[in-house]
Every structure is written in structure tokens, then in C-alpha cells.
Design an enzyme around this catalytic site. Sequence first.
Site, mmCIF file in Angstrom:
data_model
loop_
_atom_site.group_PDB
_atom_site.id
_atom_site.type_symbol
_atom_site.label_atom_id
_atom_site.label_comp_id
_atom_site.label_asym_id
_atom_site.label_seq_id
_atom_site.Cartn_x
_atom_site.Cartn_y
_atom_site.Cartn_z
ATOM 1 N N CYS A 2 0.823 -1.207 0.000
ATOM 2 C CA CYS A 2 0.000 0.000 0.000
ATOM 3 C C CYS A 2 0.861 1.263 0.000
ATOM 4 O O CYS A 2 1.978 1.256 0.519
ATOM 5 C CB CYS A 2 -0.872 0.031 1.237
ATOM 6 S SG CYS A 2 -1.982 -1.363 1.355
ATOM 7 N N ARG A 27 5.400 -0.128 -6.110
ATOM 8 C CA ARG A 27 5.387 -0.893 -4.870
ATOM 9 C C ARG A 27 4.426 -2.075 -4.930
ATOM 10 O O ARG A 27 4.475 -2.955 -4.072
ATOM 11 C CB ARG A 27 4.988 0.025 -3.711
ATOM 12 C CG ARG A 27 5.977 1.130 -3.460
ATOM 13 C CD ARG A 27 5.431 2.133 -2.490
ATOM 14 N NE ARG A 27 5.142 1.519 -1.204
ATOM 15 C CZ ARG A 27 6.019 1.442 -0.210
ATOM 16 N NH1 ARG A 27 7.208 1.954 -0.347
ATOM 17 N NH2 ARG A 27 5.686 0.884 0.923
ATOM 18 N N TRP A 76 -2.891 -2.690 -1.567
ATOM 19 C CA TRP A 76 -2.504 -4.080 -1.817
ATOM 20 C C TRP A 76 -3.322 -4.884 -0.818
ATOM 21 O O TRP A 76 -3.136 -4.764 0.401
ATOM 22 C CB TRP A 76 -1.009 -4.241 -1.584
ATOM 23 C CG TRP A 76 -0.454 -5.579 -1.934
ATOM 24 C CD1 TRP A 76 -0.047 -6.005 -3.163
ATOM 25 C CD2 TRP A 76 -0.197 -6.666 -1.037
ATOM 26 N NE1 TRP A 76 0.438 -7.286 -3.088
ATOM 27 C CE2 TRP A 76 0.363 -7.717 -1.798
ATOM 28 C CE3 TRP A 76 -0.381 -6.859 0.333
ATOM 29 C CZ2 TRP A 76 0.730 -8.943 -1.233
ATOM 30 C CZ3 TRP A 76 -0.013 -8.077 0.892
ATOM 31 C CH2 TRP A 76 0.531 -9.102 0.104
ATOM 32 N N ASN A 102 -1.929 2.507 5.671
ATOM 33 C CA ASN A 102 -1.034 1.387 5.352
ATOM 34 C C ASN A 102 -0.882 0.568 6.618
ATOM 35 O O ASN A 102 -0.947 1.116 7.709
ATOM 36 C CB ASN A 102 0.354 1.881 4.954
ATOM 37 C CG ASN A 102 0.376 2.484 3.564
ATOM 38 O OD1 ASN A 102 -0.634 2.492 2.863
ATOM 39 N ND2 ASN A 102 1.523 3.004 3.162
ATOM 40 N N GLY A 103 -0.622 -0.728 6.468
ATOM 41 C CA GLY A 103 -0.414 -1.567 7.654
ATOM 42 C C GLY A 103 -1.652 -2.376 7.975
ATOM 43 O O GLY A 103 -2.558 -2.508 7.140
ATOM 44 N N GLU A 506 17.666 -18.166 -5.968
ATOM 45 C CA GLU A 506 17.328 -16.837 -6.473
ATOM 46 C C GLU A 506 16.880 -16.915 -7.940
ATOM 47 O O GLU A 506 15.937 -16.225 -8.351
ATOM 48 C CB GLU A 506 18.529 -15.891 -6.294
ATOM 49 C CG GLU A 506 18.360 -14.478 -6.830
ATOM 50 C CD GLU A 506 17.202 -13.696 -6.205
ATOM 51 O OE1 GLU A 506 16.598 -14.146 -5.223
ATOM 52 O OE2 GLU A 506 16.887 -12.630 -6.757
ATOM 53 N N LYS A 510 13.255 -15.610 -9.143
ATOM 54 C CA LYS A 510 13.062 -14.608 -10.194
ATOM 55 C C LYS A 510 12.072 -15.118 -11.232
ATOM 56 O O LYS A 510 11.180 -14.408 -11.657
ATOM 57 C CB LYS A 510 14.379 -14.261 -10.911
ATOM 58 C CG LYS A 510 15.353 -13.372 -10.210
ATOM 59 C CD LYS A 510 14.924 -11.935 -10.013
ATOM 60 C CE LYS A 510 14.094 -11.743 -8.794
ATOM 61 N NZ LYS A 510 14.707 -11.454 -7.548
ATOM 62 N N GLU A 513 8.426 -15.289 -9.825
ATOM 63 C CA GLU A 513 7.854 -13.973 -9.509
ATOM 64 C C GLU A 513 7.292 -13.273 -10.731
ATOM 65 O O GLU A 513 6.227 -12.683 -10.670
ATOM 66 C CB GLU A 513 8.949 -13.036 -8.983
ATOM 67 C CG GLU A 513 9.321 -13.194 -7.566
ATOM 68 C CD GLU A 513 10.212 -12.052 -7.112
ATOM 69 O OE1 GLU A 513 9.818 -11.327 -6.206
ATOM 70 O OE2 GLU A 513 11.310 -11.880 -7.670
ATOM 71 N N HIS A 529 17.113 -37.178 -3.779
ATOM 72 C CA HIS A 529 16.342 -37.526 -2.578
ATOM 73 C C HIS A 529 14.873 -37.133 -2.711
ATOM 74 O O HIS A 529 14.172 -37.043 -1.710
ATOM 75 C CB HIS A 529 16.965 -36.858 -1.349
ATOM 76 C CG HIS A 529 18.364 -37.310 -1.094
ATOM 77 N ND1 HIS A 529 18.666 -38.584 -0.650
ATOM 78 C CD2 HIS A 529 19.556 -36.692 -1.272
ATOM 79 C CE1 HIS A 529 19.980 -38.716 -0.537
ATOM 80 N NE2 HIS A 529 20.545 -37.576 -0.926
ATOM 81 N N LYS A 626 6.551 -4.327 -3.734
ATOM 82 C CA LYS A 626 7.993 -4.056 -3.671
ATOM 83 C C LYS A 626 8.494 -4.098 -2.238
ATOM 84 O O LYS A 626 9.564 -4.628 -1.970
ATOM 85 C CB LYS A 626 8.284 -2.689 -4.294
ATOM 86 C CG LYS A 626 9.756 -2.340 -4.372
ATOM 87 C CD LYS A 626 10.498 -3.212 -5.378
ATOM 88 C CE LYS A 626 11.979 -2.994 -5.375
ATOM 89 N NZ LYS A 626 12.701 -4.112 -6.000
HETATM 90 O O1 M6R Z 1 12.954 -5.007 0.970
HETATM 91 P P1 M6R Z 1 13.407 -6.384 1.316
HETATM 92 O O2 M6R Z 1 14.750 -6.704 0.792
HETATM 93 O O3 M6R Z 1 13.345 -6.642 2.789
HETATM 94 O O4 M6R Z 1 12.376 -7.344 0.640
HETATM 95 C C1 M6R Z 1 12.370 -8.717 0.889
HETATM 96 C C2 M6R Z 1 11.516 -9.443 -0.100
HETATM 97 O O5 M6R Z 1 10.193 -9.045 0.002
HETATM 98 C C3 M6R Z 1 11.994 -9.217 -1.533
HETATM 99 O O6 M6R Z 1 13.330 -9.570 -1.686
HETATM 100 C C4 M6R Z 1 11.139 -10.026 -2.512
HETATM 101 O O7 M6R Z 1 11.405 -11.377 -2.359
HETATM 102 C C5 M6R Z 1 11.404 -9.522 -3.937
HETATM 103 N N1 M6R Z 1 10.187 -9.462 -4.657
HETATM 104 C C6 M6R Z 1 12.385 -10.329 -4.669
HETATM 105 O O8 M6R Z 1 12.476 -10.076 -6.016
#
Ligand code: M6R
Length: 631
Positions: A2, A27, A76, A102-103, A506, A510, A513, A529, A626
Site C-alpha cells: 500500500c 510498490r 494491496w 497502510n499496515g 534466487e 526470479k 515472480e 532424494h 515491492k
Molecule cells: O525489501 P526487502 O529486501 O526486505 O524485501 C524482501 C523481499 O520481500 C523481496 O526480496 C522479494 O522477495 C522480492 N520481490 C524479490 O524479487
Amino acid sequence: MCGIVAVTGYKKALPLLLNGLEKLEYRGYDSAGIAIINSENNCISCEKAEGKLKNLINNINDHNIPGTVGIGHTRWATHGKPVVKNAHPHTDSSGNIAVVQNGIIENFQDLKNKLEEEGIIFNSDTDTEVIPHLIQRELSTLSKLNLENNGSTLLVAVRNVLSDLEGSYALAVLWSGAPTSLVVTRRQAPLIIGLGEGEFICASDTPAIANFTNIILPMEDEEIALLTPLGIEIYDSSNERQYRNPVSLKVSEQIMDKMNFKHYMLKEIYDQPQTAKNWLENYLIKNSDNGQYQINYPFDTKFFESIERIEIIACGTSKHAAMVGSFLLEQFSGIPSNVFFASEFRYSPPPLLPNTLTIGVTQSGETADTIAAMDMEIKRRSSIENEKFKPNLIAITNRKDSSIGRQVSNIIDICAGIEVGVAATKTFFAQLLSFYGLAIKFAQIKGNQSSEEIDKLINELKNLPPLLEDLIEKHNKSSEKLAHDFFNIKDVIFLGRGINYPIALEGALKLKEISYIHAAGYPAGEMKHGPIALLDKKVPVISIASPGEVFDKVISNAQEAKARDAYLIGIAPDCKGTEIFDYLMKVPSSNEWISPLLNILPLQLLSYHIASHRGLDVDQPRNLAKSVTVE
Ligand code: M6R
């Protein structure tokens, strides 16, 4: 997640709000709305829309709203679906009070039940809606005390309501009874006030105000502020008036510019050689006395001498960077180190051990789980009188002006510049570099690594930028072609071992996501395994094989996948053993320690091109935010 924008002043609020909301789009959100005190009748005009901001703009185009005081929000969804009735702002029953938040209000259900018993009818499924109703109730109580209808009365009403709220939040409140005033407050959620030319603009994230001003007043936790065109009053939680000097924002770091790239994510992948140059320039310094290179982190590292172990707390991509970091700190620098998901650490922290360094890693500096886990660790260590258990803290972040920046004084600013794509790329890279710096620092202080090995690592780091430029240029083209063949796959397996296991994780993160393709990363030796049961010719396997300690093992594990008909893609230098791969994404030959910094680039590019080929919203993937400011 948000986003909040709020404005009061002498300029028309609508364009300021829409511009601010546009800057918060990165965001992640699923609906948007604004409320403005309409200057023609001093009533609140509210507009909301499901989906993207352009839907809201289309609605508003039909009836422009005059007025100079307003609030805006990108939502969000947490409580309730992403539909218009749940979009912010939320109003009380009379429509005279509007709130964006927000929150999460954790006790909203209890509050809602009580309000419903009093006859209040709710129009949304959100936790937020209790707030305007509570403020309305408070204002009617205050009116019996004959308080004037003005901003100060609104401030008192909001403050009284805050004592009923549990959870973390940032709020902006409008009341038609005080048509030039705005009340804003925050608890464990970010909010800053920008001092513009003819307006005060308040936002949950700096890009929303960077177009208007570079002078800001950061708000401390639990502060509340009254903003009118004439000035700002800030109070702490004990109702003491606070005075502070404005600070400057580094606007260059907040400006979003896609240049000529199709997506921010691609631009940010291309930024990485510059990220490496920045890091080398900022943090790798030659000692003029002995000609040796040193890591120049901006805090006294004497306390490193007493450190016996390290715990690292992070989420998502930051956790993957932390895993590479932990590997380096243990295997290169010889310090026992563990990495924890912040969300798990909060509720099941390990037993306290003495002389521990706690590192929080968060690019945004606002991830609720990471902030809360760090907070918990600070509190539980501070409560012990023994000096050996005191909190020793470092934060690795891209936003030193964020919550973690206020929580921890030893900051490693990764200096990556603003990252707009929701999928972290250059900030991951910069976090990795920060850990290389820490590993070198610890190795130098503790003497657990030979100076030749340390020098070798430093030299390889210094040589990175041109290698990265070349790598990106080559793989941008080749991965685009590869994406053409693979954009329709359903599952992908990523394998890595040792220091490259987190890179496999990672790579998989990626891909899922941004392309919504199922992907999973495994330590290559673990495949037999269980995960091997998934393999057939429809499931490609991407295997990271860097020459070094585990190269032969990774190649054997890849053989096992090939024997199950999997199409094998290798991320490796062109060397003996790699002929096994059906397709080789070549990376330069390097010291194994440095290999994650090279291997990640082709993986980022491949994910990018697959998602782009699928025609997806690469920079703002569905359901993602974000910075994740709720638990
Ligand atoms: O702002 P942060 O690094 O704490 O965020 C952590 C995760 O939310 C962030 O890395 C998320 O996994 C991303 N979308 C990765 O691309």
C-alpha cells in the site's frame, strides 16, 4: 505494498495526488483511490477504482475535483478482496471523515463488533474502515466539550483513537469540519513529510514526493502531525511538541527513469556494472601507507574483534543474498554464521549465544518481518545485563533513511539507487557485494584466511565491471532466443551447490515472480532424494556449475537429470565437463568465491525474457509488492 500520498497547501490537490500515486505504483497494488475536500462546498469528494491507476484517472476525467487538500492511496489487499468497496479512502457514515491507511489494524474485528453493536453499518471488508467510524465517534464526544471545528480538534480525535488501535500503520485523515487540515501519523510503518513550494506533501515512500521537493521532515515512530497550509505541528506519543530540522533527500536516487528500456527490470539488470563500480568506489579503499586495499564501511569495526558468531535475518531475495554472505563468512572468513527467515525468527528465535553479530538485510528497509525480528533481537539481548550478550548490529539496506536505518546505527548502504522493478536484481547484486566486503573485513581482522587469498578475492572484485558489461550484453541476446523456446514451459528446476546453491534459489524465485512459471531451486546433491521424481523431457533443469570444490559433483548431478530426459541448461564457463549441457549459458572463468556475482546475471536475463515474451507485467507482477510492510 500500500502507498499513501496526502497534501495540503495552495495548489490544486488532484494532480499532486495522482502524480504521487503514480510514483508509488512500483510498490505493487490492486486498487487505488483519492479523497479531496471539495473547495466548492467543503465536502469530501471521493473516487476509487479497482486495478491500475489509469482506471481511477479515467473515472476522474469526467468530473474534475477542485480543492487543495486531499489524500490518496494505492491498496494491496490484505483484509478483503481487491474490489472498489475495499479500496481506500474509507469514510465514516456521514462521509465527513476520510482515511487512508497502510499496515494492519490487528484488533479491527473487536472494534468492528463494538461499532456494529452501536448501530454503525460497514461498507467494506477492510480493517481500515473502523478508523473513520472511531474518529467520528470521538469528534462527537469532543463536540460536547464545545471544541471548535478545526485541525487541532481533529488531531485530538485521531490521537484518542490511536490508543484503541493495535498493529502497525501509517494514516492520513481528512475532515470536512477542518477543510484545510490534514492529520497524519505512523506506528511501525513509514511516513515522511515533504516541504514543497506552496504545499506540504506527505507520503509513505520518497519517490512520491521527489518530484515536488527534496526537503523532508521524517516522522519518528508513533508521532502524529497536523498539517495546514500555514505550517506543521508534530507531537510524540506523550503529546510533547517536537521540533526538528528538515533534511535533504538525494533526489537523484529517487528519480525513476526507464531510459530507453522496455521495462525497469531490464534497465536495472543493465545497471549492475555501475552498481559494482559504485561499491568499489565507495567501499574498497587503498591504504596509502602500506598500499593494501581495505573495506571502508562507515562504522568502527573494532567490535568485530570480539564477535564469535553471526546471525543474519532477511526475507525473499535478501535472504538469498544473506545465504551467499553466510557461506562467505563461514568458509572464507571462518566465523560460524546462520541465516534465518525473518518471519520464522520472530516466533522461534535460536537460544541466545554470546558475542553474536546480528545482521538485518533488507533493500527497502521496511519489510515488516525483518524490522520486527530485528526489534525482538535488540530487545531480548538488551534485557540481559551480561556485556557478552549485548546487541551488535549491522543493517544492509538500500534505504538508509528507512525504518531499519532508524533501528540500527551501523548501516551498510548498498548504494544501488532506487529499484523500481518489483523483482530485485541490482539490489541483490549490491547486497552480495556488501557481504563480500564484510567477509574480507572479518578475514583481515580474524586472520582466518591467508592474505594471498584475500588479495585474490579483492583483485577479482576490482576486475568485475567490464566482465559484467560483457556478460549482460551477450546474454541479453542469447537469453531472448532461449526464452522463445521456453516461454511456455510449466516447471523448471534450478540446481546449485555450495556458494551457488542460493543462486539456484534466487534464479527460481526470479522466474516464478515475474513469469508465474513454477520453479524450484535445490542443492544439486539433494535432487536424488525426491525432486528427481519430477523430471521428464518437459522439465528443463538449469544447473550452475562453477569450477572449484564441487564442480565435478554438480556435473554428476546434472548427468542424473539428463538420464531422466531433462533438457539441461548450464550456467558455467566453457570448460571440460560442460559438454554435457544441451545449452550452455557461458560465464567467464573465475575464482569460485566470486562466481555468484557472475552466475546470477544470465539467470536474471532469462527470467526477464521469458516473462516479457509471455507479455506479462514484468515490473509489477500480480500479487507482489515491492516492500512488504505487513506481517
Ligand atoms: O525489501 P526487502 O529486501 O526486505 O524485501 C524482501 C523481499 O520481500 C523481496 O526480496 C522479494 O522477495 C522480492 N520481490 C524479490 O524479487
